[in-house]
Design a protein around this motif. Structure first.
Motif, PDB file in Angstrom:
ATOM      1  N   MET A   1       0.825  -1.204   0.000  1.00 38.93           N
ATOM      2  CA  MET A   1       0.000   0.000   0.000  1.00 38.93           C
ATOM      3  C   MET A   1       0.864   1.260   0.000  1.00 38.93           C
ATOM      4  O   MET A   1       0.688   2.153  -0.816  1.00 38.93           O
ATOM      5  CB  MET A   1      -0.941  -0.015   1.200  1.00 38.93           C
ATOM      6  CG  MET A   1      -1.650   1.313   1.469  1.00 38.93           C
ATOM      7  SD  MET A   1      -2.827   1.791   0.186  1.00 38.93           S
ATOM      8  CE  MET A   1      -4.191   0.725   0.592  1.00 38.93           C
ATOM      9  N   PHE A   2       1.808   1.328   0.946  1.00 38.21           N
ATOM     10  CA  PHE A   2       2.617   2.533   1.075  1.00 38.21           C
ATOM     11  C   PHE A   2       3.468   2.750  -0.177  1.00 38.21           C
ATOM     12  O   PHE A   2       3.581   3.875  -0.681  1.00 38.21           O
ATOM     13  CB  PHE A   2       3.506   2.460   2.313  1.00 38.21           C
ATOM     14  CG  PHE A   2       4.281   3.721   2.574  1.00 38.21           C
ATOM     15  CD1 PHE A   2       3.646   4.835   3.124  1.00 38.21           C
ATOM     16  CD2 PHE A   2       5.629   3.810   2.264  1.00 38.21           C
ATOM     17  CE1 PHE A   2       4.353   6.008   3.364  1.00 38.21           C
ATOM     18  CE2 PHE A   2       6.331   4.974   2.507  1.00 38.21           C
ATOM     19  CZ  PHE A   2       5.692   6.077   3.052  1.00 38.21           C
ATOM     20  N   VAL A   6       3.544   6.034  -2.743  1.00 38.51           N
ATOM     21  CA  VAL A   6       4.750   6.781  -3.115  1.00 38.51           C
ATOM     22  C   VAL A   6       4.919   6.794  -4.627  1.00 38.51           C
ATOM     23  O   VAL A   6       5.227   7.831  -5.229  1.00 38.51           O
ATOM     24  CB  VAL A   6       5.997   6.174  -2.437  1.00 38.51           C
ATOM     25  CG1 VAL A   6       7.267   6.838  -2.951  1.00 38.51           C
ATOM     26  CG2 VAL A   6       5.906   6.314  -0.922  1.00 38.51           C
ATOM     27  N   ALA A   7       4.716   5.646  -5.268  1.00 34.36           N
ATOM     28  CA  ALA A   7       4.859   5.553  -6.722  1.00 34.36           C
ATOM     29  C   ALA A   7       3.854   6.456  -7.423  1.00 34.36           C
ATOM     30  O   ALA A   7       4.184   7.136  -8.406  1.00 34.36           O
ATOM     31  CB  ALA A   7       4.687   4.100  -7.173  1.00 34.36           C
ATOM     32  N   SER A   8       2.625   6.481  -6.909  1.00 31.14           N
ATOM     33  CA  SER A   8       1.586   7.311  -7.517  1.00 31.14           C
ATOM     34  C   SER A   8       1.917   8.792  -7.375  1.00 31.14           C
ATOM     35  O   SER A   8       1.743   9.573  -8.320  1.00 31.14           O
ATOM     36  CB  SER A   8       0.244   7.003  -6.863  1.00 31.14           C
ATOM     37  OG  SER A   8      -0.772   7.841  -7.388  1.00 31.14           O
ATOM     38  N   ALA A  16      -2.604  16.919  -8.400  1.00 34.27           N
ATOM     39  CA  ALA A  16      -2.579  15.467  -8.194  1.00 34.27           C
ATOM     40  C   ALA A  16      -1.340  15.054  -7.413  1.00 34.27           C
ATOM     41  O   ALA A  16      -1.394  14.198  -6.524  1.00 34.27           O
ATOM     42  CB  ALA A  16      -2.630  14.743  -9.530  1.00 34.27           C
ATOM     43  N   GLY A  17      -0.215  15.685  -7.725  1.00 39.06           N
ATOM     44  CA  GLY A  17       1.014  15.396  -7.000  1.00 39.06           C
ATOM     45  C   GLY A  17       0.921  15.831  -5.552  1.00 39.06           C
ATOM     46  O   GLY A  17       1.363  15.122  -4.645  1.00 39.06           O
ATOM     47  N   LEU A  18       0.333  17.013  -5.331  1.00 39.71           N
ATOM     48  CA  LEU A  18       0.167  17.512  -3.966  1.00 39.71           C
ATOM     49  C   LEU A  18      -0.726  16.581  -3.158  1.00 39.71           C
ATOM     50  O   LEU A  18      -0.417  16.246  -1.999  1.00 39.71           O
ATOM     51  CB  LEU A  18      -0.420  18.917  -3.995  1.00 39.71           C
ATOM     52  CG  LEU A  18      -0.706  19.574  -2.632  1.00 39.71           C
ATOM     53  CD1 LEU A  18       0.565  19.676  -1.807  1.00 39.71           C
ATOM     54  CD2 LEU A  18      -1.325  20.958  -2.843  1.00 39.71           C
ATOM     55  N   ARG A  23      -1.177  12.325   1.023  1.00 36.34           N
ATOM     56  CA  ARG A  23      -1.533  10.984   1.481  1.00 36.34           C
ATOM     57  C   ARG A  23      -0.309  10.215   1.946  1.00 36.34           C
ATOM     58  O   ARG A  23      -0.365   9.494   2.952  1.00 36.34           O
ATOM     59  CB  ARG A  23      -2.243  10.214   0.362  1.00 36.34           C
ATOM     60  CG  ARG A  23      -3.669  10.637   0.104  1.00 36.34           C
ATOM     61  CD  ARG A  23      -4.387   9.626  -0.786  1.00 36.34           C
ATOM     62  NE  ARG A  23      -4.458   8.306  -0.161  1.00 36.34           N
ATOM     63  CZ  ARG A  23      -5.003   7.247  -0.754  1.00 36.34           C
ATOM     64  NH1 ARG A  23      -5.512   7.346  -1.993  1.00 36.34           N
ATOM     65  NH2 ARG A  23      -5.040   6.082  -0.140  1.00 36.34           N
ATOM     66  N   VAL A  24       0.799  10.378   1.235  1.00 36.73           N
ATOM     67  CA  VAL A  24       2.043   9.711   1.643  1.00 36.73           C
ATOM     68  C   VAL A  24       2.470  10.192   3.025  1.00 36.73           C
ATOM     69  O   VAL A  24       2.888   9.405   3.882  1.00 36.73           O
ATOM     70  CB  VAL A  24       3.163   9.966   0.621  1.00 36.73           C
ATOM     71  CG1 VAL A  24       4.520   9.520   1.178  1.00 36.73           C
ATOM     72  CG2 VAL A  24       2.873   9.235  -0.688  1.00 36.73           C
TER      73      VAL A  24
END
Length: 203
Positions: A1-2, A6-8, A16-18, A23-24
């Protein structure tokens, strides 16, 4: 999951990156808090653990000091996070799952834990865990006041006595001063509203 979070986040940009890195951050904090609870569990499992509970530096103090040094925070801050972590593991598994997935933040989790401290009935706790996780899973951002009121409303629904106990504690607030004869010192013990305590601390 984690790793997938991170990959996403790594492959995204802009809003979207923010969102991804937010979430990370929350998921990382969840693992950080869980690691603190694991440290305490290891100490409690060690030989002679029970004998240390009355020592000047007992199990809890030793672990919070260790956490503080490792995480570069004070032992008081470590103690607060450890209490939250224990509550998540023992009282709120569904909320903990949301936190681990990065769907809710640490300040929100801390508010849930602290405001529900008076809920002690097992059935009420299970219902509270279910309702809190459902209410905040896809919730829009709320102010601190609205967040607390939402949590309190859920608590009132599953265990009305929990709120009454908080009111009883408020009525029981007091300040006690004991003067030590001959020593030139005095002891002050108080139970105050948080706002009054903060004002006293600043003063």
């Amino acid at each position: 999951m984690f790793d997938s979070l991170v990959a996403s986040a790594t492959g995204a940009s802009g809003a979207a990156g923010l969102d991804g890195w937010t979430r990370v951050e929350s998921a990382s904090c969840a693992r950080r808090v869980a690691a603190m609870v694991d440290m305490l569990a290891v100490v409690h499992a060690a030989d002679g653990s029970a004998e240390r509970d009355q020592w000047c530096l007992d199990n809890w103090s030793a672990v919070t000091a260790h956490i503080g040094a490792a995480a570069r925070i004070t032992s008081g801050a470590a103690s607060g996070m450890l209490l939250v972590g224990i509550a998540l593991r023992e009282r709120f598994p569904k909320v903990a799952a949301l936190f681990a997935a990065g769907l809710i933040s640490y300040p929100l989790v801390r508010a849930m834990v602290t405001r529900s401290a008076n809920v002690i009935d097992p059935d009420a706790l299970r219902a509270l865990d279910e309702q809190l996780s459902s209410a905040f899973q896809d919730c829009e951002p709320l102010s601190v006041d609205k967040t607390e009121k939402t949590i309190d409303a859920i608590i009132a629904e599953v265990d009305p006595l929990a709120l009454r106990r908080r009111e009883a504690q408020a009525r029981d607030r007091r300040v006690d001063i004991t003067i030590e004869d001959g020593s030139g010192l005095a002891t002050l013990f108080s139970t105050l509203f948080a706002t009054d305590a903060h004002a006293l601390d600043l003063r």
